[in-house]
Design a protein around this motif. Structure first.
Motif, PDB file in Angstrom:
ATOM      1  N   GLY A  82      -9.081 -29.892 -21.593  1.00 35.01           N
ATOM      2  CA  GLY A  82      -8.105 -30.595 -20.775  1.00 35.01           C
ATOM      3  C   GLY A  82      -8.234 -32.095 -20.798  1.00 35.01           C
ATOM      4  O   GLY A  82      -7.640 -32.769 -19.941  1.00 35.01           O
ATOM      5  N   THR A  83      -8.970 -32.656 -21.770  1.00 33.34           N
ATOM      6  CA  THR A  83      -9.207 -34.099 -21.788  1.00 33.34           C
ATOM      7  C   THR A  83      -9.074 -34.658 -23.202  1.00 33.34           C
ATOM      8  O   THR A  83      -8.938 -33.923 -24.179  1.00 33.34           O
ATOM      9  CB  THR A  83     -10.618 -34.449 -21.273  1.00 33.34           C
ATOM     10  OG1 THR A  83     -11.579 -34.195 -22.311  1.00 33.34           O
ATOM     11  CG2 THR A  83     -10.981 -33.645 -20.042  1.00 33.34           C
ATOM     12  N   MET A  84      -9.175 -35.988 -23.277  1.00 33.11           N
ATOM     13  CA  MET A  84      -9.320 -36.700 -24.547  1.00 33.11           C
ATOM     14  C   MET A  84     -10.740 -37.240 -24.677  1.00 33.11           C
ATOM     15  O   MET A  84     -10.968 -38.272 -25.305  1.00 33.11           O
ATOM     16  CB  MET A  84      -8.300 -37.825 -24.628  1.00 33.11           C
ATOM     17  CG  MET A  84      -6.853 -37.376 -24.673  1.00 33.11           C
ATOM     18  SD  MET A  84      -6.441 -36.359 -26.123  1.00 33.11           S
ATOM     19  CE  MET A  84      -6.643 -37.562 -27.443  1.00 33.11           C
ATOM     20  N   VAL A 234     -16.777 -39.409 -16.287  1.00 33.20           N
ATOM     21  CA  VAL A 234     -16.254 -38.311 -15.476  1.00 33.20           C
ATOM     22  C   VAL A 234     -14.871 -38.672 -14.926  1.00 33.20           C
ATOM     23  O   VAL A 234     -13.954 -37.834 -14.900  1.00 33.20           O
ATOM     24  CB  VAL A 234     -17.233 -37.977 -14.338  1.00 33.20           C
ATOM     25  CG1 VAL A 234     -16.603 -36.998 -13.351  1.00 33.20           C
ATOM     26  CG2 VAL A 234     -18.523 -37.393 -14.908  1.00 33.20           C
ATOM     27  N   GLU A 235     -14.694 -39.913 -14.486  1.00 32.03           N
ATOM     28  CA  GLU A 235     -13.379 -40.339 -14.005  1.00 32.03           C
ATOM     29  C   GLU A 235     -12.334 -40.218 -15.111  1.00 32.03           C
ATOM     30  O   GLU A 235     -11.188 -39.815 -14.852  1.00 32.03           O
ATOM     31  CB  GLU A 235     -13.447 -41.783 -13.504  1.00 32.03           C
ATOM     32  CG  GLU A 235     -14.176 -41.946 -12.179  1.00 32.03           C
ATOM     33  CD  GLU A 235     -14.284 -43.405 -11.775  1.00 32.03           C
ATOM     34  OE1 GLU A 235     -13.963 -44.291 -12.600  1.00 32.03           O
ATOM     35  OE2 GLU A 235     -14.696 -43.664 -10.629  1.00 32.03           O
ATOM     36  N   THR A 236     -12.728 -40.569 -16.318  1.00 32.51           N
ATOM     37  CA  THR A 236     -11.799 -40.457 -17.445  1.00 32.51           C
ATOM     38  C   THR A 236     -11.438 -38.996 -17.695  1.00 32.51           C
ATOM     39  O   THR A 236     -10.257 -38.656 -17.896  1.00 32.51           O
ATOM     40  CB  THR A 236     -12.428 -41.084 -18.702  1.00 32.51           C
ATOM     41  OG1 THR A 236     -12.554 -42.485 -18.503  1.00 32.51           O
ATOM     42  CG2 THR A 236     -11.576 -40.821 -19.927  1.00 32.51           C
ATOM     43  N   TRP A 240      -7.494 -37.199 -17.279  1.00 28.45           N
ATOM     44  CA  TRP A 240      -6.739 -36.360 -18.207  1.00 28.45           C
ATOM     45  C   TRP A 240      -6.488 -34.978 -17.611  1.00 28.45           C
ATOM     46  O   TRP A 240      -5.389 -34.416 -17.764  1.00 28.45           O
ATOM     47  CB  TRP A 240      -7.488 -36.246 -19.538  1.00 28.45           C
ATOM     48  CG  TRP A 240      -7.546 -37.527 -20.303  1.00 28.45           C
ATOM     49  CD1 TRP A 240      -8.639 -38.321 -20.511  1.00 28.45           C
ATOM     50  CD2 TRP A 240      -6.458 -38.171 -20.970  1.00 28.45           C
ATOM     51  NE1 TRP A 240      -8.296 -39.424 -21.262  1.00 28.45           N
ATOM     52  CE2 TRP A 240      -6.967 -39.354 -21.564  1.00 28.45           C
ATOM     53  CE3 TRP A 240      -5.105 -37.873 -21.133  1.00 28.45           C
ATOM     54  CZ2 TRP A 240      -6.165 -40.230 -22.296  1.00 28.45           C
ATOM     55  CZ3 TRP A 240      -4.309 -38.744 -21.866  1.00 28.45           C
ATOM     56  CH2 TRP A 240      -4.843 -39.903 -22.440  1.00 28.45           C
ATOM     57  N   GLN A 241      -7.484 -34.401 -16.964  1.00 29.67           N
ATOM     58  CA  GLN A 241      -7.308 -33.059 -16.410  1.00 29.67           C
ATOM     59  C   GLN A 241      -6.271 -33.033 -15.290  1.00 29.67           C
ATOM     60  O   GLN A 241      -5.451 -32.112 -15.216  1.00 29.67           O
ATOM     61  CB  GLN A 241      -8.662 -32.538 -15.917  1.00 29.67           C
ATOM     62  CG  GLN A 241      -9.615 -32.196 -17.056  1.00 29.67           C
ATOM     63  CD  GLN A 241     -11.042 -31.978 -16.600  1.00 29.67           C
ATOM     64  OE1 GLN A 241     -11.435 -32.419 -15.521  1.00 29.67           O
ATOM     65  NE2 GLN A 241     -11.831 -31.301 -17.428  1.00 29.67           N
ATOM     66  N   HIS A 242      -6.313 -34.052 -14.423  1.00 28.30           N
ATOM     67  CA  HIS A 242      -5.308 -34.112 -13.358  1.00 28.30           C
ATOM     68  C   HIS A 242      -3.912 -34.306 -13.938  1.00 28.30           C
ATOM     69  O   HIS A 242      -2.935 -33.731 -13.451  1.00 28.30           O
ATOM     70  CB  HIS A 242      -5.631 -35.247 -12.382  1.00 28.30           C
ATOM     71  CG  HIS A 242      -6.765 -34.946 -11.458  1.00 28.30           C
ATOM     72  ND1 HIS A 242      -6.826 -33.812 -10.701  1.00 28.30           N
ATOM     73  CD2 HIS A 242      -7.884 -35.661 -11.155  1.00 28.30           C
ATOM     74  CE1 HIS A 242      -7.930 -33.808  -9.978  1.00 28.30           C
ATOM     75  NE2 HIS A 242      -8.597 -34.918 -10.238  1.00 28.30           N
ATOM     76  N   ALA A 262       0.413 -31.695 -25.796  1.00 30.13           N
ATOM     77  CA  ALA A 262       0.875 -32.538 -24.694  1.00 30.13           C
ATOM     78  C   ALA A 262      -0.093 -33.693 -24.462  1.00 30.13           C
ATOM     79  O   ALA A 262       0.327 -34.844 -24.280  1.00 30.13           O
ATOM     80  CB  ALA A 262       1.022 -31.702 -23.424  1.00 30.13           C
ATOM     81  N   LEU A 263      -1.387 -33.416 -24.460  1.00 29.77           N
ATOM     82  CA  LEU A 263      -2.380 -34.479 -24.294  1.00 29.77           C
ATOM     83  C   LEU A 263      -2.281 -35.492 -25.429  1.00 29.77           C
ATOM     84  O   LEU A 263      -2.392 -36.706 -25.208  1.00 29.77           O
ATOM     85  CB  LEU A 263      -3.783 -33.873 -24.252  1.00 29.77           C
ATOM     86  CG  LEU A 263      -4.195 -33.203 -22.945  1.00 29.77           C
ATOM     87  CD1 LEU A 263      -5.422 -32.321 -23.160  1.00 29.77           C
ATOM     88  CD2 LEU A 263      -4.474 -34.251 -21.861  1.00 29.77           C
ATOM     89  N   THR A 264      -2.080 -35.003 -26.632  1.00 32.86           N
ATOM     90  CA  THR A 264      -1.991 -35.905 -27.781  1.00 32.86           C
ATOM     91  C   THR A 264      -0.782 -36.823 -27.656  1.00 32.86           C
ATOM     92  O   THR A 264      -0.866 -38.031 -27.933  1.00 32.86           O
ATOM     93  CB  THR A 264      -1.917 -35.085 -29.086  1.00 32.86           C
ATOM     94  OG1 THR A 264      -3.064 -34.225 -29.164  1.00 32.86           O
ATOM     95  CG2 THR A 264      -1.896 -35.991 -30.306  1.00 32.86           C
TER      96      THR A 264
END
Length: 640
Positions: A82-84, A234-236, A240-242, A262-264
């Motif tokens: 769920g992140t980059m 962790v904030e980063t 992305w997850q939020h 979608a993340l990309t």
């Protein structure tokens, strides 16, 4: 047709396959990281700025590696779900270490302050302008090497390092001469750093439980210690997850594929303006050793309808609004052109960088893109389709935008009879491309719908009449004797852009000409189930060199097959295409049908947009959802 499947090389030196790169972003700048832990591409301070690391284009153009000293092959690489944020696991003879890399963003803000007027501000400027790399030894001991050698201005200028008051734990790198882009970089770490010429270096041994960080910044702030570095990482990740949590994804086995795409796409949106770049790279070749090497770090308007549909369909209405406002600014800024800079710049002068060897010795390396001066008549339809999608989703059309919309429709009606460069931006002679005529029809038809929405019925009638005239001309001259749509009037050559005909509702999928066209493209333009955009050896595109299959077109074929009711074949093809994703779920522009190697700029926004379109076509059909929830799910226009 396909390109040779040999391993790409700089002379005798092996280079990283394009699909093996990880992509990081803070929605202002983007980086590519090779499996050996080397940052081989980073332009600062924007996606389209001059590079400070460009090893991907020349081994001497700058890099930044963090990893074990004794090995360059990791055990595993993945994005934290769920992140980059990239996580690389390394195993050596003596121990194991995990490296996490990210471009810092955050903290995430769920709500944006209300803005005055009809426009809202673009996406929150959350970039921290820091490339952060953290290390954790989880077993035994591992010797770690750090090497950072910036080469400013696309590798032209070496860097000069100076220590700051932080002693051997902080340095500043500046170019040896004044240049555009980043003026200085700061490197901070809890590892003791030294300097060898233009390279900052460090060696240290981590033992089980040891934690370290290395941070490279191009603004005022850097983390002071590991605890602060970890907190911002962790904030980063939460940012992305939020963001992803706000989306709507179908309960389908391909849900994770949609989320990665979608993340990309979000990572390729330039936050200050909302513009979406085509790709964060330049000059990654469409065929190794060839000259089809273009700069894609800009915003193409023809991608706009796909982008708005994908964002709205996945529930990211705020990001769709941001992109629409960028388009609105473009519409109000003078004559519409095909491509713009991410800040709305209109001039993108194309030039070559002859001092760079190019990826796998593929020259020339280009920056800028001469397509901004080309005439491509499909742009009018792309813009009107985007406006229509936005109005359909938002049920409102600003009075500030409507005059510009009217002008775009009228310009399409003035120009549709003229030849142009077409959707593929050929550098050969202008022609009467069928896809351009179809998109001019889209401009008139969508314009008529918008006029009806506003109650301007005289315009509605006139634009509908123009749409009928354009359709009649296409049906008269755009089909050959087989009843198959061709690339251009008077031509027998096929073009994969004809797959858009049922998707933009020019003709319904049960029309015999649509079925014959899809079948002909499958038979004559497909290799191993993957689709060429056209046959370069037969089309006068001004270059004539071989290229790979265009993944965009292959996903268009999936969508077209669903429209034709061929769900089983569409699902099989889509599954085969998804299996060709890079190790991290990313796609370049093209695929070699024999080797599966990715070709062209990377990651490619339009490929991921076409993927979302295709996957949702298949998923929604399999889940039995109503047809109006499909991409471009508009009422069918009357067909003559």
């Amino acid at each position: 047709m396909s390109v040779a499947p040999t391993t790409p090389r700089f002379g005798q030196e092996r280079v990283c396959p394009i699909a093996d790169y990880a992509f990081l972003s803070d929605c202002e700048a983007g980086a590519l990281i090779a499996p050996d832990g080397s940052v081989d591409w980073l332009c600062l301070p924007r996606f389209d700025s001059p590079s400070v690391f460009a090893k991907v284009l020349d081994p001497d153009a700058g890099f930044f590696r963090v990893g074990p000293a004794e090995t360059s092959v990791p055990v595993d690489r993945r994005y934290v779900p769920g992140t980059m944020v990239l996580e690389t696991s390394w195993g050596t003879r003596s121990g194991w270490v995990i490296v996490r890399d990210c471009l810092l963003v955050g903290p995430w803000q769920a709500e944006r302050p209300e803005q005055s007027g009809w426009r809202r501000a673009p996406v929150d400027r959350a970039a921290r302008h820091v490339l952060l790399r953290t290390l954790r030894c989880v077993h035994g001991e591992v010797e770690i090497a750090v090497e950072c050698e910036p080469r400013f201005d696309y590798g032209r200028l070496a860097s000069h390092w100076e220590f700051t008051e932080g002693g051997y734990h902080e340095l500043v790198a500046r170019p040896t001469e004044p240049c555009d882009g980043a003026r200085e970089l700061r490197l901070r770490s809890d590892i003791r750093i030294g300097v060898e010429g233009g390279r900052a270096t460090a060696r240290t041994t981590l033992r089980e439980g040891d934690l370290r960080f290395v941070a490279l910044g191009w603004d005022a702030w850097l983390p002071e210690d590991y605890d602060e570095a970890y907190r911002t990482l962790v904030e980063t990740a939460h940012h992305w997850q939020h963001w992803l949590d706000a989306g709507r994804f179908p309960d389908h086995p391909w849900r994770a594929v949609l989320q990665r795409s979608a993340l990309t796409l979000r990572a390729m949106a330039y936050a200050p303006t909302g513009a979406i770049i085509a790709a964060p790279t330049t000059s990654l070749p469409e065929a190794p050793g060839g000259s089809r090497n273009w700069d894609y770090r800009y915003c193409w308007l023809r991608d706009s309808a796909f982008a708005l549909w994908a964002l709205h369909s996945l529930g990211f209405d705020r990001e769709a609004d941001d992109f629409f406002f960028f388009l609105a600014d473009v519409l109000g800024g003078g004559a519409v052109q095909v491509v713009y800079g991410i800040g709305g710049e209109r001039e993108l002068e194309e030039r070559t960088l002859d001092h760079l060897r190019g990826y796998a010795d593929s020259r020339p390396v280009r920056i800028g893109n001469a397509a901004y001066k080309q005439r491509q008549n499909d742009v009018w339809g792309a813009l009107l389709d985007a406006v229509y999608l936005h109005v359909r989703g938002r049920e409102q059309l600003s009075v500030d935008v409507w005059p510009n919309v009217r002008e775009v429709v009228e310009e399409a009606l003035r120009r549709w009879r003229e030849p142009d460069r077409g959707i593929w931006e050929v550098r050969g002679p202008e022609r009467h491309f069928v896809s351009s005529k179809v998109m001019c029809w889209v401009a008139a038809e969508r314009g008529a719908r918008l006029a009806a929405y506003r109650g301007e019925h005289e315009l509605e009638r006139r634009w509908l009449a123009a749409a009928q005239e354009i359709r009649a001309e296409i049906l008269r001259h755009g089909c050959d004797e087989r009843g198959v749509f061709t690339q251009a009037f008077g031509s027998r050559e096929l073009d994969a852009s004809a797959l858009l005909i049922p998707l933009v509702r020019f003709l319904p999928p049960d029309d015999e000409r649509v079925r014959k066209t899809v079948a002909a493209i499958e038979e004559e333009l497909s290799e191993g189930g993957m689709v060429l955009r056209y046959r370069p050896e037969r089309a006068d595109d001004g270059i004539g060199e071989p290229e790979g299959t265009f993944t965009i077109c292959s996903f268009w074929l999936v969508s077209a097959l669903v429209e034709l009711g061929e769900l089983e074949r569409a699902g099989e093809l889509c599954e085969r295409l998804l299996a060709h994703a890079g190790p991290l779920g990313l796609y370049a522009e093209e695929l070699d049908p024999r080797s599966g190697r990715h070709l062209g700029n990377y990651p490619q926004a339009l490929t991921h947009l076409a993927l979302i379109n295709a996957v949702l076509h298949v998923a929604r059909a399999e889940l039995g959802l109503d047809a109006t929830s499909l991409p471009f799910g508009r009422p069918w226009p009357e067909v003559a």
